[in-house]
Design a protein around this motif. Sequence first.
Motif, PDB file in Angstrom:
ATOM      1  N   GLY A 135      29.131  71.942   6.635  1.00 21.46           N
ATOM      2  CA  GLY A 135      28.629  70.585   6.492  1.00 21.46           C
ATOM      3  C   GLY A 135      27.216  70.418   7.031  1.00 21.46           C
ATOM      4  N   PRO A 136      26.678  69.200   6.975  1.00 25.75           N
ATOM      5  CA  PRO A 136      25.325  68.919   7.473  1.00 25.75           C
ATOM      6  C   PRO A 136      25.133  69.253   8.949  1.00 25.75           C
ATOM      7  CG  PRO A 136      26.142  67.094   6.136  1.00 25.75           C
ATOM      8  CD  PRO A 136      27.303  68.006   6.366  1.00 25.75           C
ATOM      9  N   ASP A 137      26.241  69.203   9.714  1.00 22.40           N
ATOM     10  CA  ASP A 137      26.170  69.529  11.141  1.00 22.40           C
ATOM     11  C   ASP A 137      26.322  71.023  11.401  1.00 22.40           C
ATOM     12  OD1 ASP A 137      28.787  69.804  10.411  1.00 22.40           O
ATOM     13  OD2 ASP A 137      29.615  68.550  12.016  1.00 22.40           O
ATOM     14  N   MET A 138      26.326  71.817  10.312  1.00 23.09           N
ATOM     15  CA  MET A 138      26.455  73.276  10.377  1.00 23.09           C
ATOM     16  C   MET A 138      27.831  73.725  10.850  1.00 23.09           C
ATOM     17  SD  MET A 138      23.692  74.005   9.044  1.00 23.09           S
ATOM     18  CE  MET A 138      23.881  75.780   9.052  1.00 23.09           C
ATOM     19  N   GLN A 139      28.796  72.819  10.809  1.00 21.58           N
ATOM     20  CA  GLN A 139      30.175  73.155  11.139  1.00 21.58           C
ATOM     21  C   GLN A 139      30.992  73.236   9.851  1.00 21.58           C
ATOM     22  OE1 GLN A 139      31.187  73.830  14.402  1.00 21.58           O
ATOM     23  NE2 GLN A 139      28.973  73.657  14.742  1.00 21.58           N
ATOM     24  N   VAL A 140      31.943  74.174   9.811  1.00 24.29           N
ATOM     25  CA  VAL A 140      32.771  74.307   8.624  1.00 24.29           C
ATOM     26  C   VAL A 140      33.781  73.165   8.578  1.00 24.29           C
ATOM     27  CG1 VAL A 140      34.486  75.832   9.715  1.00 24.29           C
ATOM     28  CG2 VAL A 140      34.123  75.932   7.249  1.00 24.29           C
ATOM     29  N   ARG A 141      34.005  72.632   7.383  1.00 22.30           N
ATOM     30  CA  ARG A 141      34.913  71.503   7.235  1.00 22.30           C
ATOM     31  C   ARG A 141      35.564  71.556   5.856  1.00 22.30           C
ATOM     32  NH1 ARG A 141      30.880  66.283   6.398  1.00 22.30           N
ATOM     33  NH2 ARG A 141      29.811  67.063   4.539  1.00 22.30           N
ATOM     34  N   GLY A 142      36.697  70.875   5.715  1.00 23.00           N
ATOM     35  CA  GLY A 142      37.371  70.851   4.433  1.00 23.00           C
ATOM     36  C   GLY A 142      38.876  70.743   4.593  1.00 23.00           C
ATOM     37  N   TYR A 143      39.574  70.768   3.480  1.00 15.62           N
ATOM     38  CA  TYR A 143      41.041  70.643   3.465  1.00 15.62           C
ATOM     39  C   TYR A 143      41.680  71.725   4.330  1.00 15.62           C
ATOM     40  CZ  TYR A 143      45.677  69.831   1.330  1.00 15.62           C
ATOM     41  OH  TYR A 143      47.015  69.534   1.113  1.00 15.62           O
ATOM     42  N   ASP A 144      41.285  72.983   4.119  1.00 15.87           N
ATOM     43  CA  ASP A 144      41.889  74.086   4.858  1.00 15.87           C
ATOM     44  C   ASP A 144      41.605  73.992   6.350  1.00 15.87           C
ATOM     45  OD1 ASP A 144      42.964  75.129   2.566  1.00 15.87           O
ATOM     46  OD2 ASP A 144      41.481  76.711   2.320  1.00 15.87           O
ATOM     47  N   ILE A 145      40.449  73.503   6.710  1.00 17.16           N
ATOM     48  CA  ILE A 145      40.092  73.389   8.130  1.00 17.16           C
ATOM     49  C   ILE A 145      40.957  72.323   8.794  1.00 17.16           C
ATOM     50  CG2 ILE A 145      38.293  72.550   9.696  1.00 17.16           C
ATOM     51  CD1 ILE A 145      37.671  74.859   6.679  1.00 17.16           C
ATOM     52  N   ASP A 146      41.189  71.198   8.099  1.00 18.64           N
ATOM     53  CA  ASP A 146      42.068  70.157   8.644  1.00 18.64           C
ATOM     54  C   ASP A 146      43.491  70.678   8.822  1.00 18.64           C
ATOM     55  OD1 ASP A 146      39.992  68.386   8.760  1.00 18.64           O
ATOM     56  OD2 ASP A 146      40.671  67.098   7.114  1.00 18.64           O
ATOM     57  N   VAL A 147      43.959  71.462   7.853  1.00 16.87           N
ATOM     58  CA  VAL A 147      45.306  72.034   7.971  1.00 16.87           C
ATOM     59  C   VAL A 147      45.357  73.025   9.135  1.00 16.87           C
ATOM     60  CG1 VAL A 147      47.012  73.522   6.837  1.00 16.87           C
ATOM     61  CG2 VAL A 147      45.915  71.687   5.551  1.00 16.87           C
ATOM     62  N   ALA A 148      44.324  73.838   9.287  1.00 18.75           N
ATOM     63  CA  ALA A 148      44.288  74.810  10.391  1.00 18.75           C
ATOM     64  C   ALA A 148      44.378  74.097  11.740  1.00 18.75           C
ATOM     65  CB  ALA A 148      43.008  75.647  10.313  1.00 18.75           C
ATOM     66  N   ARG A 149      43.698  72.969  11.862  1.00 14.42           N
ATOM     67  CA  ARG A 149      43.753  72.210  13.122  1.00 14.42           C
ATOM     68  C   ARG A 149      45.171  71.722  13.400  1.00 14.42           C
ATOM     69  NH1 ARG A 149      38.572  69.883  11.319  1.00 14.42           N
ATOM     70  NH2 ARG A 149      36.914  70.865  12.551  1.00 14.42           N
ATOM     71  N   GLU A 150      45.853  71.277  12.350  1.00 14.69           N
ATOM     72  CA  GLU A 150      47.223  70.790  12.521  1.00 14.69           C
ATOM     73  C   GLU A 150      48.178  71.932  12.860  1.00 14.69           C
ATOM     74  OE1 GLU A 150      48.259  67.712  12.684  1.00 14.69           O
ATOM     75  OE2 GLU A 150      46.244  66.930  12.307  1.00 14.69           O
ATOM     76  N   ILE A 151      47.957  73.099  12.288  1.00 16.08           N
ATOM     77  CA  ILE A 151      48.795  74.253  12.612  1.00 16.08           C
ATOM     78  C   ILE A 151      48.626  74.626  14.083  1.00 16.08           C
ATOM     79  CG2 ILE A 151      49.169  76.712  12.202  1.00 16.08           C
ATOM     80  CD1 ILE A 151      50.249  75.002   9.946  1.00 16.08           C
ATOM     81  N   ALA A 152      47.379  74.661  14.555  1.00 13.27           N
ATOM     82  CA  ALA A 152      47.118  74.980  15.959  1.00 13.27           C
ATOM     83  C   ALA A 152      47.755  73.936  16.875  1.00 13.27           C
ATOM     84  CB  ALA A 152      45.614  75.056  16.205  1.00 13.27           C
ATOM     85  N   LYS A 153      47.638  72.674  16.475  1.00 13.27           N
ATOM     86  CA  LYS A 153      48.222  71.592  17.275  1.00 13.27           C
ATOM     87  C   LYS A 153      49.738  71.745  17.327  1.00 13.27           C
ATOM     88  CE  LYS A 153      46.481  67.573  16.461  1.00 13.27           C
ATOM     89  NZ  LYS A 153      46.199  66.270  15.808  1.00 13.27           N
ATOM     90  N   GLY A 154      50.349  72.075  16.183  1.00 12.45           N
ATOM     91  CA  GLY A 154      51.797  72.265  16.133  1.00 12.45           C
ATOM     92  C   GLY A 154      52.265  73.445  16.973  1.00 12.45           C
TER      93      GLY A 154
END
Length: 295
Positions: free
Chosen positions: A84-103
Amino acid sequence: MNAIPKKWLQFITLFLASLLMTASIAACNSSESSYVKSMSVTSGTASATSLPGVNSRTTLKQIQSTGKVRVAVPDDFPPFGAVGPDMQVRGYDIDVAREIAKGLGVELELVPVVGNYRIPFLQTNRVDMVISSLGKNKERAKIIDFSIPYAPFFSGIYGRQNVKVASMEDLKGRTVGVAQGSLEDLELSKLPTGTVKMKRFASNSLTASALVSGQVELIATGNVVAAKLIRDNPDKQIDRKLVLKNSPCYIGVRRGDTDLLQRVNAIITDLKTSGKLNSFSQKWLGEPLAELPTV
């Protein structure tokens, strides 16, 4: 012996330098080529448990002991993953990865990986799982295990909301735009003659433009293409009518990683039930979550 003229000495010096440089470049290319070959999966004989230092049955314990899960994600395939504009990776898969880590109750380490390296990174223990728009097929199933589907990836029929199409029968007499030679072109070509009229365009972008400009009422395209089309043209009120061919995305883990797979499947099920996957689909794909198979 006569002294070698100065200009000849300069020529010989340049020639030798050039020769050394060429040898150096050739050596680098040979090394890189060997590396690429060593990281490629060419058959089902290379299982994760056959590699030194990799024991899939201990992956969940390793994640729990380190308090971190390493996940391979895309950084060049929007809307599933991109910088993204902030040079951080973002997207559907990244949101899912965050939820997997949280779980799992651990920290997340994102590992951006291009498509061809997803499975090799998993097999060589560089990551613990792959969440990178990974499709399931017989060849891959021989060397890794798959979760239940977590994301839609399909070809569908799209058009403006005022165009009423609820079944394949409703396509009769209508003109559908497709990219020539695409998967959608091939799928619609299988229908009985007279079922649908097809107007072929040279690319997906021209097909999408034909819908926006009113050249066609409907188009058949992939949901990733449609996501950008819907996002870029909110005033056109474009939505999905039908799914032509469903090829959902799965999370990949090492072969035999049963304990981790069970935890991941439970988390995905909770994300479906809670509506979070639907919110991710709305956010990144611009439409409600398409129905996902159970396996």
